[in-house]
Scaffold this motif. Structure first.
Motif, PDB file in Angstrom:
ATOM      1  N   GLN A 228     -12.015  18.004  76.261  1.00  0.00           N
ATOM      2  CA  GLN A 228     -13.159  18.948  75.614  1.00  0.00           C
ATOM      3  C   GLN A 228     -14.634  18.203  75.595  1.00  0.00           C
ATOM      4  OE1 GLN A 228     -12.311  21.808  76.245  1.00  0.00           O
ATOM      5  NE2 GLN A 228     -12.233  22.837  74.276  1.00  0.00           N
ATOM      6  N   GLU A 233     -21.611  13.153  75.895  1.00  0.00           N
ATOM      7  CA  GLU A 233     -21.476  13.180  74.449  1.00  0.00           C
ATOM      8  C   GLU A 233     -20.372  11.942  74.014  1.00  0.00           C
ATOM      9  OE1 GLU A 233     -21.156  16.595  72.006  1.00  0.00           O
ATOM     10  OE2 GLU A 233     -22.059  17.952  73.564  1.00  0.00           O
TER      11      GLU A 233
ATOM     12  N   GLU B 191     -12.698  24.876  69.064  1.00  0.00           N
ATOM     13  CA  GLU B 191     -13.123  24.301  70.474  1.00  0.00           C
ATOM     14  C   GLU B 191     -12.610  22.874  70.614  1.00  0.00           C
ATOM     15  OE1 GLU B 191     -17.268  23.684  70.437  1.00  0.00           O
ATOM     16  OE2 GLU B 191     -17.338  22.791  72.362  1.00  0.00           O
ATOM     17  N   GLN B 192     -12.306  22.004  69.740  1.00  0.00           N
ATOM     18  CA  GLN B 192     -12.006  20.780  69.795  1.00  0.00           C
ATOM     19  C   GLN B 192     -12.963  19.742  70.686  1.00  0.00           C
ATOM     20  OE1 GLN B 192      -8.041  21.623  71.732  1.00  0.00           O
ATOM     21  NE2 GLN B 192      -7.268  20.222  70.203  1.00  0.00           N
ATOM     22  N   ALA B 193     -14.374  20.162  70.423  1.00  0.00           N
ATOM     23  CA  ALA B 193     -15.517  19.530  71.061  1.00  0.00           C
ATOM     24  C   ALA B 193     -16.748  20.155  70.287  1.00  0.00           C
ATOM     25  CB  ALA B 193     -15.646  19.761  72.531  1.00  0.00           C
ATOM     26  N   ARG B 194     -17.918  19.330  70.845  1.00  0.00           N
ATOM     27  CA  ARG B 194     -18.982  19.920  69.993  1.00  0.00           C
ATOM     28  C   ARG B 194     -20.247  20.817  70.557  1.00  0.00           C
ATOM     29  NH1 ARG B 194     -17.610  14.713  68.808  1.00  0.00           N
ATOM     30  NH2 ARG B 194     -18.565  13.860  70.982  1.00  0.00           N
ATOM     31  N   ILE B 195     -19.737  21.523  71.616  1.00  0.00           N
ATOM     32  CA  ILE B 195     -20.584  22.199  72.483  1.00  0.00           C
ATOM     33  C   ILE B 195     -21.378  23.471  71.493  1.00  0.00           C
ATOM     34  CG2 ILE B 195     -21.056  23.801  74.357  1.00  0.00           C
ATOM     35  CD1 ILE B 195     -19.162  22.023  75.800  1.00  0.00           C
ATOM     36  N   SER B 198     -23.145  21.923  68.461  1.00  0.00           N
ATOM     37  CA  SER B 198     -24.415  21.263  68.942  1.00  0.00           C
ATOM     38  C   SER B 198     -25.438  22.461  69.018  1.00  0.00           C
ATOM     39  CB  SER B 198     -24.281  20.436  70.079  1.00  0.00           C
ATOM     40  OG  SER B 198     -23.310  19.429  69.672  1.00  0.00           O
ATOM     41  N   ARG B 383     -14.140  17.258  66.019  1.00  0.00           N
ATOM     42  CA  ARG B 383     -12.757  16.398  65.763  1.00  0.00           C
ATOM     43  C   ARG B 383     -11.896  17.499  65.764  1.00  0.00           C
ATOM     44  NH1 ARG B 383     -15.108  12.229  65.906  1.00  0.00           N
ATOM     45  NH2 ARG B 383     -13.065  11.226  65.726  1.00  0.00           N
TER      46      ARG B 383
END
Lengths: 418, 418
Positions: A228, A233, B191-195, B198, B383
């Motif tokens: 993911q 990043e 999502e398990q990510a930062r898109i 962000s 996270r």
């Protein structure tokens, strides 16, 4: 012939047989097996006519008296302990060849002016106590209280280990050899690399023992989901570690010269976290070492590498922590001893070259007491610290003959000339 | 309001509390703790008015009957198991939100034409059996005899594990869902990510689950003495591994695009031999994975990287062995479901973007049975799989509201339109 090549080889075989049977060739210091090897050696020393003693630092010494008791001894030897699953010649060759030199001198009725001391230094290889060159350190007065308090995994202290092998940790001062107290220390050893073999040379005249610096490098990034987290990043600690590993390799490759070889190695990687296929690594730890006779090149390699990589690693969100594990300065071999070895080899008809030792040896500490030299002989494919370690009998004999001739010439020259 | 945001959040808290007390948040599949979570869920399903059953594949299903028994069900859910020391929302959010949607529909007297099935798939996370998506595999008929015979470290087989959780490995055919047997499967997940975070977006419309390829890469060189072996004579496996690690990173960074994200990760390194500070590494093993919705880019990244590195690694005396560990093709999300989610989010006033899922989910298998879509909501700092996993109550509620609206619209559109 100056030495008995057959006896030399037979003794190497006999000493090798004193091994842990299920993992040849293993004779670790501070073990029963080591004491069995020592007992065999002491008996051989005595049978060869040497006066045998164990000093307070645990070094086994056989002395052949010279004609002038006022002169300091010429010392030659190496060590009889091995790494786990090690070889039969690393260390052992130097001890057995030294014995052969002393015995041959005595049998030939050739009395030197100096005493000749044949020495088996205690625990040259890193033992379970995590320390190398234990015996030779005592000669240099560098076996300190902190070291004696070190424990091995079963809880034994090095102090107790010394007592176990018959040394006397309370009287270490009696093992100390003051500067000038020996005429010279000369050691025969296998090369443990392929320079002599590749160039079909018989003898290596060692120019010195390289400076060795080791640092623990910790790369700290951020663990993330490998699926993911977009590439842009990431703070991937393993990618940072990879650039350090490759950078050290490239820098040493570019910086090494035949006259002054330079090596850099990341031999250990660990604490990669979480070290899972589906996770961006958040941490990695390296042990990086660099060796060169020129200490400035060693320090420069580390500093230049991290100065160059600093910006890009920081831009990747990575933090680098450096911790010096050890830094040992270079030990140059005495020029006059190099000349003596070289001349002896030439006169005996052997081909040769000068080369540094990247590996550490007892000479790093024994040189504290006087002039120092080393003789290398080739070993098969450069392999060492492995059961396959091998050299041909005639290669061992060539080394022993050069050692014999070197000792004789050093005796004739006298210590004062060195 | 279409759903009860407070009840949603309270249930997430209540389910989270069913954890191994000394390492929150852990509720591993095939454990007593997992069964406790399941018992709580089954009771909540029943209290919400759903018909509760466990299918032969070990999936817990709560059914809200629709008005037309001839229509296939609309399915929504996720999984209630966690990774060790995992989070409170990965999987759990999708199950609890699905329950909230069904309960809200029922409480509001809103009867859909289709049945709504709320599903808690068994063991989505890789369990001690080393297999992920156990329950959803049974829907696709892909839980085979070899998998059932797999053992976990204590010796239990997966067959026995299924029996332990109340599934019926001898009647797996009854769990199978033929193509066309469901109207749609829609899952809400963090999502398990930062898109999303962000870009300060509320909702992610998932375009598909990326293809995932994993290879075990073994680099074989030659172990040598790190001090004695000149740089030019080394076959350093760790240097070869470093070039692969960095090369994969650089290639993915260059090949990724906003429209079609590509990631490559070496997350695991092991079997570095001898992995000693004073030895040139003779071997190293990597697990490298690559993910992309475009399967050709995944295969191309591996092939191009090794084609490019081949010459230099060979010149360094290194041999590379590649072994495919797994290769899962991409699972596209059905376009009409993406459109429905997107329209629902817009009409509810949420900001959004389309993005692929780099992580695997049960939809990889559930999509076998019918159209498939996924809704992402942001999580703090991206996270996941960590105790710190977090999202705000309003973010969870936004996802549940979009899920509610999506299910209602899919019901109105009818499965035939998808």
């Amino acid at each position: 012939m100056t030495i008995d090549a057959q006896r030399l080889w037979q003794r190497l075989d006999a000493l090798a047989e004193i091994t842990e049977p299920d993992r040849p060739w293993t004779r670790r210091s501070f073990t029963r097996r080591f004491l069995a090897g020592r007992a065999w050696l002491a008996a051989e020393f005595a049978a060869a006519g040497l006066d045998v003693r164990l000093d307070a630092g645990g070094n086994l010494i056989g002395r052949l008296a010279g004609s002038n008791p006022d002169l300091p001894p010429l010392v030659t030897g190496s060590h009889s302990d091995s790494v786990p699953s090690g070889g039969r010649y690393d260390g052992m060759l130097g001890v057995i060849a030294a014995l052969e030199v002393a015995q041959s001198l005595r049998e030939q009725g050739r009395v030197l002016a100096h005493d000749v001391e044949v020495v088996d230094f205690l625990a040259e290889e890193p033992s379970e106590f995590g320390l190398s060159c234990v015996g030779s350190r005592s000669w240099a007065g560098k076996l300190d209280a902190t070291m004696l308090a070190t424990t091995r995994p079963d809880g034994m202290t090095l102090r107790e280990g010394l007592q176990y092998v018959g040394a006397d940790p309370d009287r270490l001062a009696s093992a100390y050899r003051a500067p000038g107290s020996i005429a010279a220390y000369v050691e025969l050893h296998i090369e443990q690399a392929r320079i002599l073999e590749s160039n079909a040379l018989d003898i290596g005249v060692v120019t010195g023992i390289a400076a060795i610096r080791r640092e623990r490098i910790t790369v700290i990034g951020r663990a993330d989901h490998a699926g993911q987290t977009p590439m842009g990043e990431r703070a991937d600690a393993l990618v940072g570690a990879a650039r350090i590993i490759d950078g050290a390799y490239r820098d040493a490759l570019a910086g090494t010269t035949p006259a002054c070889p330079l090596v850099a190695t990341v031999g250990h990687i660990g604490n990669v976290k979480p070290n899972a296929a589906n996770a961006v690594p958040g941490q990695a730890e390296l042990i990086m070492e660099c060796r060169c006779l020129d200490e400035a090149k060693v320090i420069g390699l580390f500093d230049d590498l991290f100065a160059r990589l600093s910006a890009e690693l920081t831009a990747m969100g990575l933090e680098i922590q450096r911790q010096v594990i050890s830094h040992v300065p270079a030990t140059p071999c005495t020029a006059a001893i190099q000349d003596t070895i070289s001349a002896a080899a030439t006169d005996l008809g052997f081909t040769q070259c000068h080369l540094p030792s990247g590996a550490g040896h007892d000479g790093m500490f024994a040189s504290h007491a006087g002039p120092f030299g080393m003789i290398f002989v080739p070993c098969l494919d450069g392999r060492s610290h492995t059961p396959e370690e091998w050299l041909e009998p005639e290669q061992a004999a060539a080394g022993a003959r050069v050692l014999f001739e070197t000792i004789c010439r050093l005796d004739a020259q006298g210590a004062a000339s060195l």
